[in-house]
Design a protein around this motif. Sequence first.
Motif, PDB file in Angstrom:
ATOM      1  N   ARG A  62       0.861  -1.343  -0.039  1.00 21.37           N
ATOM      2  CA  ARG A  62      -0.020   0.050   0.016  1.00 21.37           C
ATOM      3  C   ARG A  62       0.717   1.140  -0.006  1.00 21.37           C
ATOM      4  NH1 ARG A  62      -3.657  -1.534   3.840  1.00 21.37           N
ATOM      5  NH2 ARG A  62      -2.075  -0.826   5.510  1.00 21.37           N
ATOM      6  N   SER A  63       1.836   1.348   0.818  1.00 25.41           N
ATOM      7  CA  SER A  63       2.659   2.692   0.946  1.00 25.41           C
ATOM      8  C   SER A  63       3.649   2.896  -0.032  1.00 25.41           C
ATOM      9  CB  SER A  63       3.278   2.667   2.626  1.00 25.41           C
ATOM     10  OG  SER A  63       4.270   1.697   2.329  1.00 25.41           O
ATOM     11  N   LEU A  64       3.989   1.789  -0.755  1.00 23.25           N
ATOM     12  CA  LEU A  64       4.875   2.347  -2.042  1.00 23.25           C
ATOM     13  C   LEU A  64       4.194   2.435  -3.204  1.00 23.25           C
ATOM     14  CD1 LEU A  64       8.124  -0.093  -1.301  1.00 23.25           C
ATOM     15  CD2 LEU A  64       7.758   2.346  -1.291  1.00 23.25           C
ATOM     16  N   ASN A  65       2.819   2.007  -3.213  1.00 19.81           N
ATOM     17  CA  ASN A  65       1.952   2.144  -4.405  1.00 19.81           C
ATOM     18  C   ASN A  65       1.422   3.494  -4.244  1.00 19.81           C
ATOM     19  OD1 ASN A  65       0.800   1.244  -6.652  1.00 19.81           O
ATOM     20  ND2 ASN A  65      -0.155  -0.279  -5.973  1.00 19.81           N
TER      21      ASN A  65
ATOM     22  N   LYS B 254       5.619   8.111  -2.233  1.00 19.66           N
ATOM     23  CA  LYS B 254       6.053   6.613  -1.730  1.00 19.66           C
ATOM     24  C   LYS B 254       6.501   6.776  -0.262  1.00 19.66           C
ATOM     25  CE  LYS B 254       7.469   4.614  -6.000  1.00 19.66           C
ATOM     26  NZ  LYS B 254       6.904   5.748  -6.939  1.00 19.66           N
ATOM     27  N   SER B 255       6.205   5.758   0.609  1.00 21.37           N
ATOM     28  CA  SER B 255       6.662   5.770   2.094  1.00 21.37           C
ATOM     29  C   SER B 255       6.923   4.456   2.439  1.00 21.37           C
ATOM     30  CB  SER B 255       5.897   6.808   2.946  1.00 21.37           C
ATOM     31  OG  SER B 255       4.619   5.999   2.964  1.00 21.37           O
ATOM     32  N   ILE B 256       7.667   4.180   3.723  1.00 20.92           N
ATOM     33  CA  ILE B 256       7.922   2.870   4.357  1.00 20.92           C
ATOM     34  C   ILE B 256       7.626   3.418   5.738  1.00 20.92           C
ATOM     35  CG2 ILE B 256       9.310   0.959   4.565  1.00 20.92           C
ATOM     36  CD1 ILE B 256      10.854   1.614   1.990  1.00 20.92           C
TER      37      ILE B 256
ATOM     38  N   LYS C  65      13.464   0.428 -12.122  1.00 20.88           N
ATOM     39  CA  LYS C  65      12.233  -0.566 -11.743  1.00 20.88           C
ATOM     40  C   LYS C  65      12.715  -1.280 -10.607  1.00 20.88           C
ATOM     41  CE  LYS C  65      10.180   0.065 -16.387  1.00 20.88           C
ATOM     42  NZ  LYS C  65       9.496   1.110 -15.806  1.00 20.88           N
ATOM     43  N   VAL C  66      11.650  -1.780  -9.890  1.00 15.94           N
ATOM     44  CA  VAL C  66      11.624  -2.508  -8.713  1.00 15.94           C
ATOM     45  C   VAL C  66      10.406  -3.456  -8.853  1.00 15.94           C
ATOM     46  CG1 VAL C  66      12.166  -2.865  -6.083  1.00 15.94           C
ATOM     47  CG2 VAL C  66      13.034  -1.029  -7.357  1.00 15.94           C
TER      48      VAL C  66
ATOM     49  N   GLN D  20       5.038  -3.926  -8.868  1.00 17.95           N
ATOM     50  CA  GLN D  20       6.087  -3.382  -9.790  1.00 17.95           C
ATOM     51  C   GLN D  20       6.210  -2.292  -9.313  1.00 17.95           C
ATOM     52  OE1 GLN D  20       7.407  -5.850 -12.009  1.00 17.95           O
ATOM     53  NE2 GLN D  20       5.699  -7.343 -12.011  1.00 17.95           N
ATOM     54  N   LEU D  21       7.378  -1.594  -9.212  1.00 16.25           N
ATOM     55  CA  LEU D  21       7.662  -0.179  -9.194  1.00 16.25           C
ATOM     56  C   LEU D  21       8.423   0.588 -10.089  1.00 16.25           C
ATOM     57  CD1 LEU D  21       8.517   0.092  -5.308  1.00 16.25           C
ATOM     58  CD2 LEU D  21       6.280   0.763  -6.279  1.00 16.25           C
ATOM     59  N   SER D  22       8.214   1.763 -10.698  1.00 11.70           N
ATOM     60  CA  SER D  22       9.086   2.634 -11.255  1.00 11.70           C
ATOM     61  C   SER D  22       9.229   3.590 -10.496  1.00 11.70           C
ATOM     62  CB  SER D  22       8.170   3.099 -12.692  1.00 11.70           C
ATOM     63  OG  SER D  22       7.823   2.161 -13.644  1.00 11.70           O
ATOM     64  N   ILE D  23      10.685   3.943 -10.324  1.00  7.37           N
ATOM     65  CA  ILE D  23      10.794   5.002  -9.377  1.00  7.37           C
ATOM     66  C   ILE D  23      12.117   5.893 -10.196  1.00  7.37           C
ATOM     67  CG2 ILE D  23      12.230   5.474  -7.243  1.00  7.37           C
ATOM     68  CD1 ILE D  23      11.682   2.771  -6.428  1.00  7.37           C
TER      69      ILE D  23
END
Length: 341
Positions: free
Chosen positions: A41-44, A48-50, A280-281, A289-292
């Motif tokens: 949830r928090s990285l999407n 973004k946060s953790i 990408k992670v 799947q993340l694009s940063i």
Amino acid sequence: MSTKTLQKSLRYRHFEINSRLRYFKPESAKSNKTFAEEISRSLNQKEKSINPKFFYDIKGSELFDDICELPEYYLTRTETNLLKTIGNELEKFVTADMRLVELGSGSAVKTRLLLDVLTKIQNKTEYFPIDISDVLQESSLKLLEGYENLSITGVIDSYEGGLEFVEKYDNKPNLIAFLGSSFGNFTPEFGFAFLQKISSIMKNNDLFFIGLDLIKDKVVLENAYDDSAGITANFNLNILSRINAELNANFVISQFAHYSLYNEKEQRIEMYLRSLEDQKVEIKKANLQLSIEKDELIHTEHSHKYSISQIKNIMHKAGFEIEKIWHDTNKPYALFLASKN
Ligand SMILES: C[S@@+](CC[C@H](N)C(=O)[O-])C[C@H]1O[C@@H](n2cnc3c(N)ncnc32)[C@H](O)[C@@H]1O
């Protein structure tokens, strides 16, 4: 409530280490799901946060202990020195049947200064550490060595889970300690709700004892969260290694950097991981799947700083009566002892 009923109603597993140490831990299915779900949830999000509670795997807890030794990190030294001077005064408030409950006990080093006060007036002393990290097991074993009349019931869970456990446990008076200025990690709104939660579960003969870092010079604050040896940077980056290991992700750690600043208007240190590349992670267990982007920031921690009058005000509104404040003026820091009002 009996151990069996607590286990069942709160979904804990129970570990009896020896006659003086046992601990409770949520069923692993519950905690793994929470980590994956929260990260997913928090990285999407656009921003973004953790959550900082995920810093503390065993490695993260060790790195935090190293931070406590740093010349720039005045918080631990200042709080420890205050605790060393107040034993006789604190003793007047505690009772012979009072148990020590500690939120975020970590390596439980400062805990000894509180146990010294309790064990002086008690034949048998009970300690309930509550910490999300498995480090609780090792720190509890170490404590037992120093205090032969001490028995420990640990709860390896979130603060909220641990408080629910304590509330259901029995009617014995509790001294609930929350040290290290960990309260500063909450947003003011969430922090207020958390204090209300604590006061609402407290009985009339319970006490709440909280240690808080206060507003001070910006340079002193910024250095404390960005030390010259790079230990805070390693602590911050370790959260990505933890996600790699536990959630089957492929963050390339060298492609991120520690970044922190003091936001004077919001009265808080802000800590981030800055992406050094477009990248990408994939986090398999969070199904993500993340694009940063290069220079994008992942927020990892806030550490809010308050004035004494702000804290008095917040605590009063949250349902506390302040019994005593001890204050260091050199590196402004305060300990507040409060009862339920
Ligand atoms: C900043 S350290 C402070 C440790 C120790 N109390 C001190 O003053 O040095 C925070 C501790 O709280 C624990 N912690 C952080 N967030 C938590 C949460 N949401 N629920 C339970 N424990 C948490 C961490 O594992 C860590 O041991």
